[in-house]
Scaffold this motif. Sequence first.
Motif, short mmCIF file in Angstrom:
data_model
loop_
_atom_site.label_atom_id
_atom_site.label_comp_id
_atom_site.label_asym_id
_atom_site.label_seq_id
_atom_site.Cartn_x
_atom_site.Cartn_y
_atom_site.Cartn_z
N ALA A 11 35.43 52.78 49.09
CA ALA A 11 36.77 53.24 48.72
C ALA A 11 37.54 52.12 48.02
O ALA A 11 38.47 52.38 47.25
N GLU A 12 37.13 50.86 48.28
CA GLU A 12 37.75 49.71 47.64
C GLU A 12 37.15 49.41 46.27
O GLU A 12 37.63 48.53 45.56
N HIS A 13 36.08 50.14 45.90
CA HIS A 13 35.40 49.93 44.61
C HIS A 13 35.15 51.28 43.96
O HIS A 13 34.01 51.76 43.89
N TYR B 182 31.79 39.79 46.47
CA TYR B 182 31.17 38.72 45.68
C TYR B 182 30.57 39.29 44.40
O TYR B 182 30.75 38.75 43.31
N ALA B 183 29.84 40.41 44.52
CA ALA B 183 29.21 41.00 43.34
C ALA B 183 30.24 41.51 42.35
O ALA B 183 30.10 41.35 41.14
N ALA B 184 31.32 42.12 42.86
CA ALA B 184 32.33 42.71 41.98
C ALA B 184 33.14 41.66 41.25
O ALA B 184 33.57 41.85 40.10
N ASP B 185 33.35 40.50 41.89
CA ASP B 185 34.21 39.46 41.32
C ASP B 185 33.47 38.50 40.40
O ASP B 185 34.09 37.61 39.82
N SER B 186 32.16 38.66 40.26
CA SER B 186 31.37 37.67 39.52
C SER B 186 31.85 37.54 38.09
O SER B 186 32.00 38.51 37.37
N ARG B 187 32.07 36.27 37.68
CA ARG B 187 32.46 35.99 36.30
C ARG B 187 31.47 35.04 35.64
O ARG B 187 31.74 34.47 34.61
N ILE B 188 30.34 34.83 36.28
CA ILE B 188 29.34 33.95 35.71
C ILE B 188 28.75 34.61 34.47
O ILE B 188 28.32 35.75 34.52
N PRO B 189 28.73 33.91 33.32
CA PRO B 189 28.14 34.50 32.13
C PRO B 189 26.72 34.98 32.39
O PRO B 189 25.91 34.26 32.96
N ALA B 190 26.42 36.21 31.97
CA ALA B 190 25.15 36.83 32.32
C ALA B 190 23.95 35.99 31.88
O ALA B 190 22.96 35.87 32.60
N ALA B 191 24.02 35.39 30.71
CA ALA B 191 22.88 34.64 30.19
C ALA B 191 22.61 33.38 30.99
O ALA B 191 21.52 32.81 30.92
#
Length: 344
Positions: free
Chosen positions: A27-29, A100-109
């Motif tokens: 419900a939070e996502h 953690y998964a939703a907030d990830s901002r690490i560039p995919a490459a």
Amino acid sequence: MLELTVLTVPDCPNEAVLRERLAEVLAEHPGASISHLVIDNEAEAARLGMHGSPTLLINGVDAFATPGTPASMSCRLYHDETGPIGGAPSMVALREALRYAADSRIPAALAQAAGRSGLGRVAPVEGGLRAVHQRVLRAFAQTGASPAMAELDQVAASYGVTGAQVLARLHAADFLRLDGSGAISAAYPFSPAPTLHRVRISGGPRVYAMCAIDALGIAAMLGKDVTIEATESGAGKAITVFVPADGSTPVWEPASAVVFYGRQPADCGTCPPDSCADAEEREEAPSVAADLCCGYINFFTSTEAAQAWADGHPAIAGQILGQSDAWQIGVHIFGPLLNPLPTS
């Protein structure tokens, strides 16, 4: 976007528990998608990364599997710091993993090197991994050095293992690194050896960080102001960054400073900087950050300086990050590392 997959064997008795808990936390996502797959053979379990039934994959990753856990179709038992808690992750653990998964901002490459193949740097609770890992990090934050093995043995004893056994598992999963004698050679974000990134912790010691991103994440991890005193790679110019503990915007000097976020080619992933050898002859996993990218994530005085360095090192894949993105990646990776152990 979150993509969740629930893997179960036919008639799994704990599937309903996991579904119920997911219904509440999702419900939070509201943008998350979820699918369910029934696995009826060992080969399919191995191919999909099923570590017992039920298994939850978040963006293709089992965030609850202990390092080295084999594929399995057996009934799965989840743990927290107190021991077994049942056939599904607790609500707290689910919220932590999804956040953690939703907030990830690490560039995919670049995520494979810096983020442990997208798994992040928060060690699992099971087997004393997180408790020992946190004791190592606190020792560096308080003294600038590794803790004595006796301290780690004391922490590990309640889990029925030794400190050395837990360190070996943390090393295997790249939560930290050990040298040939078993001493800690990297405790992301901390480095026992001098680097280009020196950090003054308010009320604490001066320490070295493994890379620029690591240095930028220390304030969020410790809840203390830090001042980073960095040296531009190849030029020797000084960069200073004051990072407040309260999460307000860091102050960079010079104001034009940036971070180059790079890594070695995948086929040379375990080589130390400027020394390339056949990765197949080495024991380390090709995603070991200390070897793959830490030497190439550095501060530069300007975009032009960073681009000039990148042009002079065409074999290094990477990108130039602005101040806000570099800082937020550091906060994302290292901010949660000393959070209290979850309870069911």
